[in-house]
Design a protein around this motif. Structure first.
Motif, PDB file in Angstrom:
ATOM      1  N   MET A  99      10.484  12.223  -5.232  1.00 45.69           N
ATOM      2  CA  MET A  99       9.282  11.196  -5.182  1.00 45.69           C
ATOM      3  C   MET A  99       9.470  10.062  -6.443  1.00 45.69           C
ATOM      4  O   MET A  99       9.049   9.304  -5.710  1.00 45.69           O
ATOM      5  CB  MET A  99       7.702  11.910  -5.587  1.00 45.69           C
ATOM      6  CG  MET A  99       6.977  12.483  -5.105  1.00 45.69           C
ATOM      7  SD  MET A  99       6.795  12.477  -3.263  1.00 45.69           S
ATOM      8  CE  MET A  99       5.736  10.469  -3.143  1.00 45.69           C
ATOM      9  N   SER A 100      10.005   9.986  -6.610  1.00 50.44           N
ATOM     10  CA  SER A 100      10.945   8.613  -7.361  1.00 50.44           C
ATOM     11  C   SER A 100      11.898   8.097  -6.868  1.00 50.44           C
ATOM     12  O   SER A 100      12.135   7.109  -6.898  1.00 50.44           O
ATOM     13  CB  SER A 100      11.817   9.284  -9.037  1.00 50.44           C
ATOM     14  OG  SER A 100      13.052   9.639  -8.606  1.00 50.44           O
ATOM     15  N   LYS A 101      12.677   8.931  -5.892  1.00 50.09           N
ATOM     16  CA  LYS A 101      13.509   8.310  -4.589  1.00 50.09           C
ATOM     17  C   LYS A 101      12.169   7.492  -3.835  1.00 50.09           C
ATOM     18  O   LYS A 101      13.074   6.411  -3.286  1.00 50.09           O
ATOM     19  CB  LYS A 101      14.183   9.283  -4.246  1.00 50.09           C
ATOM     20  CG  LYS A 101      15.306   9.948  -5.156  1.00 50.09           C
ATOM     21  CD  LYS A 101      16.744   8.674  -5.504  1.00 50.09           C
ATOM     22  CE  LYS A 101      17.581   9.691  -6.279  1.00 50.09           C
ATOM     23  NZ  LYS A 101      18.766   8.857  -6.972  1.00 50.09           N
ATOM     24  N   VAL A 102      11.357   8.577  -3.251  1.00 49.65           N
ATOM     25  CA  VAL A 102      10.358   7.269  -2.288  1.00 49.65           C
ATOM     26  C   VAL A 102       9.483   6.296  -2.684  1.00 49.65           C
ATOM     27  O   VAL A 102       9.862   5.062  -2.673  1.00 49.65           O
ATOM     28  CB  VAL A 102       9.693   7.814  -2.270  1.00 49.65           C
ATOM     29  CG1 VAL A 102       7.990   7.809  -1.013  1.00 49.65           C
ATOM     30  CG2 VAL A 102      10.070   9.874  -1.199  1.00 49.65           C
ATOM     31  N   VAL A 103       9.437   6.074  -4.564  1.00 52.12           N
ATOM     32  CA  VAL A 103       8.954   4.961  -5.253  1.00 52.12           C
ATOM     33  C   VAL A 103       9.861   3.942  -5.049  1.00 52.12           C
ATOM     34  O   VAL A 103       9.252   2.886  -4.553  1.00 52.12           O
ATOM     35  CB  VAL A 103       8.200   6.302  -6.301  1.00 52.12           C
ATOM     36  CG1 VAL A 103       8.613   3.890  -7.026  1.00 52.12           C
ATOM     37  CG2 VAL A 103       7.444   6.588  -6.080  1.00 52.12           C
ATOM     38  N   LYS A 104      11.562   4.458  -4.971  1.00 50.63           N
ATOM     39  CA  LYS A 104      11.939   2.993  -5.274  1.00 50.63           C
ATOM     40  C   LYS A 104      12.648   2.537  -3.902  1.00 50.63           C
ATOM     41  O   LYS A 104      12.696   1.820  -3.937  1.00 50.63           O
ATOM     42  CB  LYS A 104      13.506   3.465  -5.370  1.00 50.63           C
ATOM     43  CG  LYS A 104      14.879   2.829  -5.923  1.00 50.63           C
ATOM     44  CD  LYS A 104      15.841   3.235  -6.580  1.00 50.63           C
ATOM     45  CE  LYS A 104      15.661   4.075  -7.624  1.00 50.63           C
ATOM     46  NZ  LYS A 104      17.012   3.767  -8.710  1.00 50.63           N
ATOM     47  N   ARG A 139       5.263  14.520 -11.405  1.00 51.17           N
ATOM     48  CA  ARG A 139       5.740  14.448 -12.201  1.00 51.17           C
ATOM     49  C   ARG A 139       4.871  15.415 -13.730  1.00 51.17           C
ATOM     50  O   ARG A 139       5.475  15.675 -14.191  1.00 51.17           O
ATOM     51  CB  ARG A 139       5.765  12.976 -13.470  1.00 51.17           C
ATOM     52  CG  ARG A 139       6.594  13.128 -14.795  1.00 51.17           C
ATOM     53  CD  ARG A 139       6.432  11.411 -14.961  1.00 51.17           C
ATOM     54  NE  ARG A 139       5.895  10.742 -15.168  1.00 51.17           N
ATOM     55  CZ  ARG A 139       4.226  10.501 -15.433  1.00 51.17           C
ATOM     56  NH1 ARG A 139       4.765  11.172 -16.322  1.00 51.17           N
ATOM     57  NH2 ARG A 139       2.957   9.470 -15.192  1.00 51.17           N
ATOM     58  N   ILE A 140       3.525  14.845 -13.498  1.00 48.86           N
ATOM     59  CA  ILE A 140       2.379  15.811 -14.156  1.00 48.86           C
ATOM     60  C   ILE A 140       2.459  17.246 -13.700  1.00 48.86           C
ATOM     61  O   ILE A 140       2.806  18.295 -14.888  1.00 48.86           O
ATOM     62  CB  ILE A 140       0.899  15.647 -13.659  1.00 48.86           C
ATOM     63  CG1 ILE A 140       0.969  13.778 -14.740  1.00 48.86           C
ATOM     64  CG2 ILE A 140       0.139  16.527 -14.994  1.00 48.86           C
ATOM     65  CD1 ILE A 140      -0.127  13.696 -13.950  1.00 48.86           C
ATOM     66  N   SER A 152       0.742  -1.503   0.215  1.00 47.16           N
ATOM     67  CA  SER A 152      -0.092  -0.134  -0.152  1.00 47.16           C
ATOM     68  C   SER A 152       0.710   1.082  -0.021  1.00 47.16           C
ATOM     69  O   SER A 152       0.559   2.055  -0.549  1.00 47.16           O
ATOM     70  CB  SER A 152      -0.600  -0.113   1.691  1.00 47.16           C
ATOM     71  OG  SER A 152      -0.505   0.293   2.563  1.00 47.16           O
ATOM     72  N   GLU A 153       2.066   1.314   0.430  1.00 49.59           N
ATOM     73  CA  GLU A 153       2.415   2.213   0.450  1.00 49.59           C
ATOM     74  C   GLU A 153       3.022   2.176  -0.915  1.00 49.59           C
ATOM     75  O   GLU A 153       3.685   3.651  -1.164  1.00 49.59           O
ATOM     76  CB  GLU A 153       3.926   1.953   1.916  1.00 49.59           C
ATOM     77  CG  GLU A 153       3.678   2.165   3.067  1.00 49.59           C
ATOM     78  CD  GLU A 153       4.414   1.872   4.182  1.00 49.59           C
ATOM     79  OE1 GLU A 153       5.740   1.152   4.022  1.00 49.59           O
ATOM     80  OE2 GLU A 153       4.619   2.180   5.612  1.00 49.59           O
ATOM     81  N   LEU A 154       3.974   1.651  -1.413  1.00 53.30           N
ATOM     82  CA  LEU A 154       4.288   1.723  -2.717  1.00 53.30           C
ATOM     83  C   LEU A 154       3.159   2.566  -3.617  1.00 53.30           C
ATOM     84  O   LEU A 154       3.811   3.406  -4.222  1.00 53.30           O
ATOM     85  CB  LEU A 154       4.745  -0.268  -3.282  1.00 53.30           C
ATOM     86  CG  LEU A 154       5.152  -0.053  -4.959  1.00 53.30           C
ATOM     87  CD1 LEU A 154       6.711   1.210  -4.792  1.00 53.30           C
ATOM     88  CD2 LEU A 154       5.842  -1.466  -5.119  1.00 53.30           C
ATOM     89  N   GLU A 155       2.486   1.850  -3.704  1.00 48.06           N
ATOM     90  CA  GLU A 155       1.169   2.255  -4.054  1.00 48.06           C
ATOM     91  C   GLU A 155       0.546   3.635  -3.815  1.00 48.06           C
ATOM     92  O   GLU A 155       0.926   4.837  -5.255  1.00 48.06           O
ATOM     93  CB  GLU A 155      -0.254   1.497  -4.565  1.00 48.06           C
ATOM     94  CG  GLU A 155      -0.023   0.662  -4.792  1.00 48.06           C
ATOM     95  CD  GLU A 155      -1.286  -1.163  -4.229  1.00 48.06           C
ATOM     96  OE1 GLU A 155      -2.203  -0.119  -3.612  1.00 48.06           O
ATOM     97  OE2 GLU A 155      -1.634  -1.533  -5.172  1.00 48.06           O
ATOM     98  N   ARG A 156       0.627   4.646  -3.040  1.00 49.26           N
ATOM     99  CA  ARG A 156       0.306   5.652  -2.606  1.00 49.26           C
ATOM    100  C   ARG A 156       1.970   6.569  -3.192  1.00 49.26           C
ATOM    101  O   ARG A 156       1.520   7.250  -3.864  1.00 49.26           O
ATOM    102  CB  ARG A 156       0.530   5.669  -0.797  1.00 49.26           C
ATOM    103  CG  ARG A 156       0.392   6.982  -0.630  1.00 49.26           C
ATOM    104  CD  ARG A 156      -0.037   6.743   0.942  1.00 49.26           C
ATOM    105  NE  ARG A 156       0.784   6.995   1.672  1.00 49.26           N
ATOM    106  CZ  ARG A 156       1.030   6.079   2.430  1.00 49.26           C
ATOM    107  NH1 ARG A 156       0.098   5.113   2.213  1.00 49.26           N
ATOM    108  NH2 ARG A 156       2.009   4.949   3.292  1.00 49.26           N
ATOM    109  N   ALA A 157       2.768   5.895  -3.179  1.00 47.19           N
ATOM    110  CA  ALA A 157       4.032   6.603  -3.527  1.00 47.19           C
ATOM    111  C   ALA A 157       4.027   6.399  -5.115  1.00 47.19           C
ATOM    112  O   ALA A 157       4.324   8.072  -5.670  1.00 47.19           O
ATOM    113  CB  ALA A 157       5.731   5.864  -3.438  1.00 47.19           C
ATOM    114  N   GLU A 158       3.443   5.757  -5.831  1.00 44.10           N
ATOM    115  CA  GLU A 158       3.954   5.792  -7.822  1.00 44.10           C
ATOM    116  C   GLU A 158       2.757   6.873  -7.478  1.00 44.10           C
ATOM    117  O   GLU A 158       2.613   7.626  -7.885  1.00 44.10           O
ATOM    118  CB  GLU A 158       3.084   4.415  -7.326  1.00 44.10           C
ATOM    119  CG  GLU A 158       4.345   3.111  -7.492  1.00 44.10           C
ATOM    120  CD  GLU A 158       3.715   1.708  -7.779  1.00 44.10           C
ATOM    121  OE1 GLU A 158       4.911   1.581  -8.579  1.00 44.10           O
ATOM    122  OE2 GLU A 158       2.331   1.731  -8.320  1.00 44.10           O
TER     123      GLU A 158
END
Length: 408
Positions: A176-181, A146-147, A133-139
């Motif tokens: 945010m890309s770092k957070v996703v990774k 990005r938008i 769920s944390e990954l989905e929220r980060a994505e």
């Protein structure tokens, strides 16, 4: 006119001419003496006081560090086969076999141990749901950032937004890309821990003596260290090797405590000395609140504080950075776009005050000034100078108030 009268007139004229010539020669000699004794202007270098970009920074050597690294341990007691992997070998999550163990024949678990193992397995499975769920929220957050950045990026060429707003949006997207990774890595770790807990239960079952425990890589990356290379019997929890992804790097730098006091999380960083010619952009992610004592090369005790740096710019593909590579970081503590600047080479102390010499109308004039911070080359002028004045660089002992000066 008689001949005698004419002769007397000619003699008088000759005497007058001799006197005039003597007077002219005397004046020339006197002028030459005056010129030779007249003090020559001191030749000096000057620089015009102007406004410009002023940055106060902290420069320190540091090293790279793989942000997420994992030490793979034996899930249960048993015999470890020889580990074939070496540091630097590539591994793939869920497919690369890191190690093979054979469970102990007498490794049956008691009812209490089985209950504890099942509880650990349930906790690991719950952690998987949380990390997913944390990954989905980060994505989702990354997609929104990005938008937003793409929208501002289209407005930048036309001047529709300030450059600062564009920088903030870009940094937000990169963060945010770092957070996703990081969230993806945490999910893989949770899945690996669940698999380890499941393997421990299997090892304690009645069929464990005939089964091998295959330890798979939890992440995509490389082997960093091998702790157990030879085949031998290991107790549960013994570290076998360490894996990590060199693509997920951060910087680590030990700051002097006086510098760490002014460095704030989020400060802009320029990373140099990493092997390429172009500095990489970074940002301070963390400044630890606890210091430590470090002995310098000269044997001096120094109080240091560790800070962590996020890489905002990707490392170019033609370069390879790994774990614990040397880097140099410049942390921007303060920036002013239109500061009044004076060269440090023009400053000297007089009676405890900062002083400069101004070149005005061919003479040197001393001026007491007040300065703020400096970057080692220039200092910010708070009071005492105005834009457009010329200061004398590297004033020597020949320079004093009222001395004639000539610009080189």
């Amino acid at each position: 006119m008689s001949p005698n009268t004419s002769g007397r007139n000619n003699a008088k004229i000759r005497r007058m001419l001799r006197r005039v010539v003597f007077l002219i020669i005397s004046l020339l000699v006197l002028a030459a003496a005056v010129v030779s004794l007249w003090p020559e202007p001191v030749r000096v270098e000057t620089e015009k006081i102007s406004r410009g970009l002023f940055e106060v920074s902290v420069v320190e050597e540091g090293k790279t560090k793989i942000r997420h690294r994992y030490i793979v341990s034996s899930p249960a007691g048993g015999f470890l086969n020889r580990v074939a992997l070496r540091p630097g070998d590539a591994v793939s999550a869920g497919s690369t076999v890191l190690a093979v163990m054979k469970g102990e024949p007498a490794g049956l678990l008691s009812s209490r141990a089985v209950a504890e193992g099942e509880a650990r397995l349930k906790a690991a499975e719950a952690a998987i749901s949380l990390r997913r769920s944390e990954l989905e929220r980060a994505e989702q957050d990354y997609k929104l950032a990005r938008i937003q950045f793409e929208r501002l990026d289209r407005l930048l060429p036309s001047g529709g937004i300030a450059r600062q707003d564009w920088d903030i949006a870009r940094n937000g997207m990169q963060s945010m890309s770092k957070v996703v990774k990081s969230a993806g890595f945490s999910l893989k770790m949770a899945e690996f821990e669940a698999e380890q807990a499941r393997s421990a239960l299997v090892q304690g079952s009645s069929e464990s003596s005939s089964k091998e425990i295959r330890i798979l890589s939890p992440v995509d990356g490389f082997v960093l260290n091998v702790f157990e290379e030879s085949a031998r019997t290991l107790p549960a929890g013994t570290p076998i090797l360490e894996v990590g992804d060199p693509e997920d790097l951060e910087g680590e730098v030990d700051l002097f405590s006086v510098d760490a006091a002014v460095v704030m999380p989020g400060s802009e960083v320029r990373i140099t000395g990493w092997g390429g010619d172009v500095p990489l952009a970074g940002r301070v992610s963390l400044v630890e609140r606890s210091g430590f004592t470090k002995i310098s090369a000269l044997g001096v005790e120094e109080q240091r504080v560790r800070a962590r740096i996020d890489f905002l710019d990707p490392v170019p593909r033609e370069y390879r950075l790994g774990d614990r590579y040397r880097i140099e970081v410049r942390i921007i503590v303060r920036r002013s776009e239109k500061a009044l600047l004076v060269p440090m080479s023009a400053l000297f102390r007089r009676g405890g005050d900062w002083t400069v010499f101004i070149a005005a109308e061919g003479k040197a004039v001393s001026r007491r000034i007040s300065i703020g911070q400096n970057d080692g080359i220039r200092a910010e002028v708070l009071d005492g100078l105005t834009e457009g004045e010329h200061v004398i660089l590297h004033p020597s002992a020949e320079i004093s108030d009222g001395v004639q000066v000539a610009v080189k």
